[in-house]
Design a protein around this motif. Structure first.
Motif, PDB file in Angstrom:
ATOM      1  N   GLY A 179     -21.863  -3.469 -19.810  1.00  0.00           N
ATOM      2  CA  GLY A 179     -22.005  -4.963 -19.885  1.00  0.00           C
ATOM      3  C   GLY A 179     -23.027  -5.317 -21.032  1.00  0.00           C
ATOM      4  O   GLY A 179     -23.509  -4.538 -21.906  1.00  0.00           O
ATOM      5  N   SER A 180     -23.153  -6.631 -21.224  1.00  0.00           N
ATOM      6  CA  SER A 180     -23.880  -7.188 -22.289  1.00  0.00           C
ATOM      7  C   SER A 180     -25.569  -6.507 -22.251  1.00  0.00           C
ATOM      8  O   SER A 180     -25.864  -6.197 -23.221  1.00  0.00           O
ATOM      9  N   ARG A 181     -25.878  -6.422 -21.130  1.00  0.00           N
ATOM     10  CA  ARG A 181     -27.435  -5.937 -21.082  1.00  0.00           C
ATOM     11  C   ARG A 181     -27.372  -4.343 -21.690  1.00  0.00           C
ATOM     12  O   ARG A 181     -28.299  -4.036 -22.312  1.00  0.00           O
ATOM     13  N   GLU A 182     -26.260  -3.584 -21.196  1.00  0.00           N
ATOM     14  CA  GLU A 182     -26.402  -2.195 -21.726  1.00  0.00           C
ATOM     15  C   GLU A 182     -25.851  -2.308 -23.170  1.00  0.00           C
ATOM     16  O   GLU A 182     -26.542  -1.471 -24.093  1.00  0.00           O
ATOM     17  N   ARG A 183     -25.216  -3.160 -23.732  1.00  0.00           N
ATOM     18  CA  ARG A 183     -24.828  -3.265 -24.974  1.00  0.00           C
ATOM     19  C   ARG A 183     -25.843  -3.348 -25.836  1.00  0.00           C
ATOM     20  O   ARG A 183     -26.318  -2.873 -26.880  1.00  0.00           O
ATOM     21  N   TYR A 184     -26.718  -4.529 -25.358  1.00  0.00           N
ATOM     22  CA  TYR A 184     -28.142  -4.708 -26.057  1.00  0.00           C
ATOM     23  C   TYR A 184     -28.805  -3.579 -26.199  1.00  0.00           C
ATOM     24  O   TYR A 184     -29.594  -3.229 -27.290  1.00  0.00           O
ATOM     25  N   TYR A 185     -29.080  -2.898 -25.135  1.00  0.00           N
ATOM     26  CA  TYR A 185     -29.996  -1.408 -25.048  1.00  0.00           C
ATOM     27  C   TYR A 185     -29.420  -0.576 -26.104  1.00  0.00           C
ATOM     28  O   TYR A 185     -29.946  -0.111 -26.637  1.00  0.00           O
ATOM     29  N   LEU A 186     -27.987  -0.449 -25.958  1.00  0.00           N
ATOM     30  CA  LEU A 186     -27.569   0.669 -26.953  1.00  0.00           C
ATOM     31  C   LEU A 186     -27.473   0.377 -28.345  1.00  0.00           C
ATOM     32  O   LEU A 186     -27.760   0.974 -29.422  1.00  0.00           O
ATOM     33  N   THR A 187     -27.606  -1.174 -28.658  1.00  0.00           N
ATOM     34  CA  THR A 187     -27.879  -1.555 -30.104  1.00  0.00           C
ATOM     35  C   THR A 187     -29.161  -1.162 -30.384  1.00  0.00           C
ATOM     36  O   THR A 187     -29.402  -0.788 -31.468  1.00  0.00           O
ATOM     37  N   ARG A 188     -30.051  -1.563 -29.524  1.00  0.00           N
ATOM     38  CA  ARG A 188     -31.542  -1.098 -29.602  1.00  0.00           C
ATOM     39  C   ARG A 188     -31.874   0.250 -30.173  1.00  0.00           C
ATOM     40  O   ARG A 188     -32.391   0.535 -31.126  1.00  0.00           O
ATOM     41  N   SER A 233     -32.628   3.192 -35.013  1.00  0.00           N
ATOM     42  CA  SER A 233     -33.191   4.529 -35.500  1.00  0.00           C
ATOM     43  C   SER A 233     -32.290   5.258 -35.938  1.00  0.00           C
ATOM     44  O   SER A 233     -32.694   6.230 -36.449  1.00  0.00           O
ATOM     45  N   ILE A 234     -30.866   5.259 -35.874  1.00  0.00           N
ATOM     46  CA  ILE A 234     -30.053   6.351 -36.326  1.00  0.00           C
ATOM     47  C   ILE A 234     -29.229   5.934 -37.503  1.00  0.00           C
ATOM     48  O   ILE A 234     -29.128   4.752 -37.890  1.00  0.00           O
ATOM     49  N   GLU A 274     -23.608  11.131 -28.164  1.00  0.00           N
ATOM     50  CA  GLU A 274     -23.416  10.211 -27.365  1.00  0.00           C
ATOM     51  C   GLU A 274     -23.490   8.842 -28.050  1.00  0.00           C
ATOM     52  O   GLU A 274     -22.360   7.986 -27.622  1.00  0.00           O
ATOM     53  N   LEU A 275     -24.105   8.606 -28.960  1.00  0.00           N
ATOM     54  CA  LEU A 275     -24.458   7.183 -29.658  1.00  0.00           C
ATOM     55  C   LEU A 275     -24.371   7.471 -30.934  1.00  0.00           C
ATOM     56  O   LEU A 275     -24.992   8.381 -31.765  1.00  0.00           O
ATOM     57  N   ILE A 276     -23.291   6.936 -31.939  1.00  0.00           N
ATOM     58  CA  ILE A 276     -23.157   7.172 -33.365  1.00  0.00           C
ATOM     59  C   ILE A 276     -23.161   5.894 -33.976  1.00  0.00           C
ATOM     60  O   ILE A 276     -22.298   4.766 -33.134  1.00  0.00           O
ATOM     61  N   LYS A 277     -23.129   5.737 -35.146  1.00  0.00           N
ATOM     62  CA  LYS A 277     -22.807   4.590 -36.191  1.00  0.00           C
ATOM     63  C   LYS A 277     -21.683   4.990 -37.151  1.00  0.00           C
ATOM     64  O   LYS A 277     -21.785   6.321 -37.378  1.00  0.00           O
ATOM     65  N   ILE A 278     -20.642   4.325 -37.393  1.00  0.00           N
ATOM     66  CA  ILE A 278     -19.900   4.578 -38.426  1.00  0.00           C
ATOM     67  C   ILE A 278     -19.857   3.319 -39.561  1.00  0.00           C
ATOM     68  O   ILE A 278     -19.658   2.097 -39.106  1.00  0.00           O
ATOM     69  N   LYS A 279     -19.857   3.744 -40.832  1.00  0.00           N
ATOM     70  CA  LYS A 279     -19.913   2.684 -41.851  1.00  0.00           C
ATOM     71  C   LYS A 279     -18.574   2.742 -42.441  1.00  0.00           C
ATOM     72  O   LYS A 279     -17.893   3.523 -42.709  1.00  0.00           O
TER      73      LYS A 279
END
Length: 101
Positions: A5-14, A18-19, A46-51
């Protein structure tokens, strides 16, 4: 697991602040090799960024395709960087706990 949900998305964004982006989508686009690499990285991290170097105009469509093909969650896009999350299938390897944060 249901979609965050929106809270989890905010948490994942935070957490993603740092990555650095690990994968770059360039002229070749979304190839099988890139999808395989994304899948392996999601399993281990688990959590990645793609440019997005290219395909900037289609980044939302490409990001949704990545999420669909890797069975991950497209958290959001910030600029030309997309954030993805997928819970590790191995409980011992889970680094992010969305339920008890």
């Amino acid at each position: 697991m249901t979609e965050p949900g929106s809270r989890e998305r905010y948490y994942l964004t935070r957490l993603s602040n740092s990555i650095e982006p690990i994968i770059r989508i360039g002229k070749s686009g979304l190839t099988e090799n890139i999808l395989t690499a994304i899948d392996e990285l999601l399993t281990s991290k688990e959590l990645i960024k793609i440019k997005f170097i290219d395909f900037k105009d289609e980044k939302l469509q490409v990001a949704q395709e990545i999420a669909l093909k890797t069975n991950s969650f497209f958290v959001r896009v910030i600029g030309n960087v997309a954030i993805f999350y997928r819970m590790s299938p191995v409980p011992e390897n889970r680094k992010i706990d969305l339920k008890n944060r």
